[in-house]
Design a protein around this motif. Structure first.
Motif, mmCIF file in Angstrom:
data_model
loop_
_atom_site.group_PDB
_atom_site.id
_atom_site.type_symbol
_atom_site.label_atom_id
_atom_site.label_comp_id
_atom_site.label_asym_id
_atom_site.label_seq_id
_atom_site.Cartn_x
_atom_site.Cartn_y
_atom_site.Cartn_z
ATOM 1 N N ARG A 79 -15.867 -10.196 2.139
ATOM 2 C CA ARG A 79 -16.180 -9.641 0.834
ATOM 3 C C ARG A 79 -17.753 -10.095 0.730
ATOM 4 N N GLU A 80 -18.539 -11.131 0.867
ATOM 5 C CA GLU A 80 -19.756 -11.284 0.612
ATOM 6 C C GLU A 80 -20.777 -10.487 1.274
ATOM 7 N N GLN A 81 -20.381 -10.156 2.707
ATOM 8 C CA GLN A 81 -21.360 -9.563 3.782
ATOM 9 C C GLN A 81 -20.999 -8.188 3.950
ATOM 10 N N ASN A 82 -19.884 -7.758 3.199
ATOM 11 C CA ASN A 82 -19.261 -6.338 3.417
ATOM 12 C C ASN A 82 -18.978 -5.918 4.928
ATOM 13 N N LEU A 83 -18.314 -6.901 5.570
ATOM 14 C CA LEU A 83 -18.038 -6.860 6.900
ATOM 15 C C LEU A 83 -16.498 -6.608 6.901
ATOM 16 N N LYS A 84 -16.096 -5.951 8.374
ATOM 17 C CA LYS A 84 -14.616 -6.214 8.687
ATOM 18 C C LYS A 84 -14.283 -7.541 9.166
ATOM 19 N N LYS A 129 4.456 6.344 14.787
ATOM 20 C CA LYS A 129 4.529 5.682 13.404
ATOM 21 C C LYS A 129 5.360 4.556 13.471
ATOM 22 N N ARG A 130 4.893 3.687 12.918
ATOM 23 C CA ARG A 130 5.432 2.348 12.448
ATOM 24 C C ARG A 130 6.765 2.556 11.839
ATOM 25 N N LYS A 131 7.875 1.876 11.945
ATOM 26 C CA LYS A 131 9.102 2.128 11.272
ATOM 27 C C LYS A 131 8.875 1.243 9.927
ATOM 28 N N GLY A 132 9.291 1.795 8.939
ATOM 29 C CA GLY A 132 9.246 1.062 7.613
ATOM 30 C C GLY A 132 7.713 1.369 7.007
ATOM 31 N N GLY A 133 6.798 1.703 7.958
ATOM 32 C CA GLY A 133 5.378 1.895 7.105
ATOM 33 C C GLY A 133 4.637 0.726 6.566
ATOM 34 N N LYS A 134 5.000 -0.540 6.620
ATOM 35 C CA LYS A 134 4.461 -1.470 5.978
ATOM 36 C C LYS A 134 3.355 -2.033 6.835
ATOM 37 N N PHE A 135 2.241 -2.188 6.041
ATOM 38 C CA PHE A 135 0.737 -2.898 6.671
ATOM 39 C C PHE A 135 0.969 -4.273 6.493
ATOM 40 N N THR A 136 0.303 -5.009 7.581
ATOM 41 C CA THR A 136 0.059 -6.404 7.792
ATOM 42 C C THR A 136 -1.091 -6.645 6.893
ATOM 43 N N GLU A 137 -0.915 -7.923 6.470
ATOM 44 C CA GLU A 137 -2.274 -8.417 5.873
ATOM 45 C C GLU A 137 -3.555 -8.294 6.528
ATOM 46 N N ARG A 138 -3.605 -8.645 7.933
ATOM 47 C CA ARG A 138 -4.486 -8.611 8.682
ATOM 48 C C ARG A 138 -5.056 -7.039 8.788
ATOM 49 N N GLU A 139 -4.154 -6.125 8.810
ATOM 50 C CA GLU A 139 -4.715 -4.700 8.680
ATOM 51 C C GLU A 139 -5.427 -4.324 7.463
ATOM 52 N N LEU A 140 -4.853 -4.867 6.169
ATOM 53 C CA LEU A 140 -5.459 -4.636 5.012
ATOM 54 C C LEU A 140 -6.879 -5.079 5.175
ATOM 55 N N GLN A 141 -7.070 -6.325 5.590
ATOM 56 C CA GLN A 141 -8.193 -7.130 5.770
ATOM 57 C C GLN A 141 -9.390 -6.051 6.512
ATOM 58 N N VAL A 142 -8.852 -5.430 7.545
ATOM 59 C CA VAL A 142 -9.762 -4.820 8.320
ATOM 60 C C VAL A 142 -10.199 -3.643 7.692
ATOM 61 N N LEU A 143 -9.389 -2.792 6.802
ATOM 62 C CA LEU A 143 -9.675 -1.793 6.116
ATOM 63 C C LEU A 143 -10.798 -2.025 5.235
ATOM 64 N N GLY A 144 -10.580 -3.262 4.583
ATOM 65 C CA GLY A 144 -11.797 -3.410 3.583
ATOM 66 C C GLY A 144 -11.166 -4.320 2.229
ATOM 67 N N TYR A 145 -12.227 -4.655 1.773
ATOM 68 C CA TYR A 145 -12.042 -5.685 0.513
ATOM 69 C C TYR A 145 -11.410 -4.798 -0.682
ATOM 70 N N LYS A 146 -10.145 -5.761 -1.134
ATOM 71 C CA LYS A 146 -9.471 -4.912 -2.172
ATOM 72 C C LYS A 146 -8.486 -4.078 -1.686
ATOM 73 N N ILE A 147 -8.308 -3.368 -0.515
ATOM 74 C CA ILE A 147 -7.388 -2.577 -0.171
ATOM 75 C C ILE A 147 -6.053 -2.880 -0.002
ATOM 76 N N THR A 148 -5.041 -2.105 -0.620
ATOM 77 C CA THR A 148 -3.709 -2.373 -1.168
ATOM 78 C C THR A 148 -2.910 -1.400 -0.188
ATOM 79 N N PRO A 149 -1.691 -1.499 -0.074
ATOM 80 C CA PRO A 149 -0.890 -0.449 0.390
ATOM 81 C C PRO A 149 -0.743 0.815 -0.483
#
Length: 225
Positions: A79-84, A129-149
């Motif tokens: 968050r603070e350094q704007n990093l993945k 494609k992933r069955k169910g289409g659900k993101f993991t918490e780690r994937e959302l973290q990689v995508l960026g700060y405050k990214i949600t499904p």
């Protein structure tokens, strides 16, 4: 890639990192009698930020701000350094545990890699494609700060199990599979789309034929356009 466990072990569960950003929190990490709340903003009437430990990992949580999510040291740096995610781990290692950057340097690369398997040769690239289409918490973290499904859905972005390459000059196709450290996503526009590998050398790859008049944007805008 340097593991998160190695990072937490080298920083006392992330304590050193949190204190780097918020020195006023240092007294909150003392024994059972120590304070757990501190002021994170000068205009705080009462200390609203807290630290707590769970399974050896320290979290910081601002209960009086607009963002009340609890953050680990890695998430805080993101968050603070704007990093993945992988970049944040590397940043912490370089600043708090340089030895981790050199350990095993003669072995496998620290750069995250997907899993690869041989596949039947095919003419065009296809996505899995992933069955169910659900993101993991780690994937959302990689995508960026405050990214949600929900924000991903607005951008037509879905997670992939992987994809199969078009055959190369040797007539070979490969199945490229996502891993915890190497997520793979897909902008799904129906009959065509775009693979997104945020940690790959090739970040974007088109699948199918992109319309010449297509404008990228949120789903509602695209539909209205």
């Amino acid at each position: 890639m340097i593991s998160k466990d190695a990072i937490f072990q080298a920083t006392e569960g992330g304590k050193a990192v949190i204190i780097r950003y918020y020195p006023q929190s240092s007294s909150c990490f003392t024994g059972s009698g120590g304070r757990r709340n501190f002021k994170i903003r000068a205009d705080d009437k009462n200390p609203s930020c807290t630290v707590f430990c769970k399974e050896g990992v320290w979290f910081i949580q601002d209960k009086g701000g607009s963002d009340t999510k609890a953050y680990t040291a890695i998430q805080l740096v993101m968050r603070e350094q704007n990093l993945k995610y992988g970049q944040a781990i590397q940043w912490i290692a370089q600043n708090f545990a340089p030895h981790l950057c050199h350990e095993g340097s003669s072995g496998p690369s620290l750069k995250p890699e997907p899993k690869r398997e041989k596949a039947a040769a095919q003419e065009k690239i296809t996505v899995i494609k992933r069955k169910g289409g659900k993101f993991t918490e780690r994937e959302l973290q990689v995508l960026g700060y405050k990214i949600t499904p929900e924000s991903c859905a607005d951008l037509c972005l879905i997670p992939l199990e992987g994809y199969i390459t078009a055959k190369n000059a040797k007539g070979q196709s490969w199945k490229i599979l996502s891993t915890e450290d190497y997520p793979i996503f897909f902008y799904d526009y129906g009959k065509w789309g775009k693979i997104y590998q945020p940690l790959g050398d090739i970040r974007f790859m088109y699948v199918g034929d992109k319309p010449t008049d297509f404008i990228f944007g949120e789903r509602e805008f695209i539909e209205n356009f």
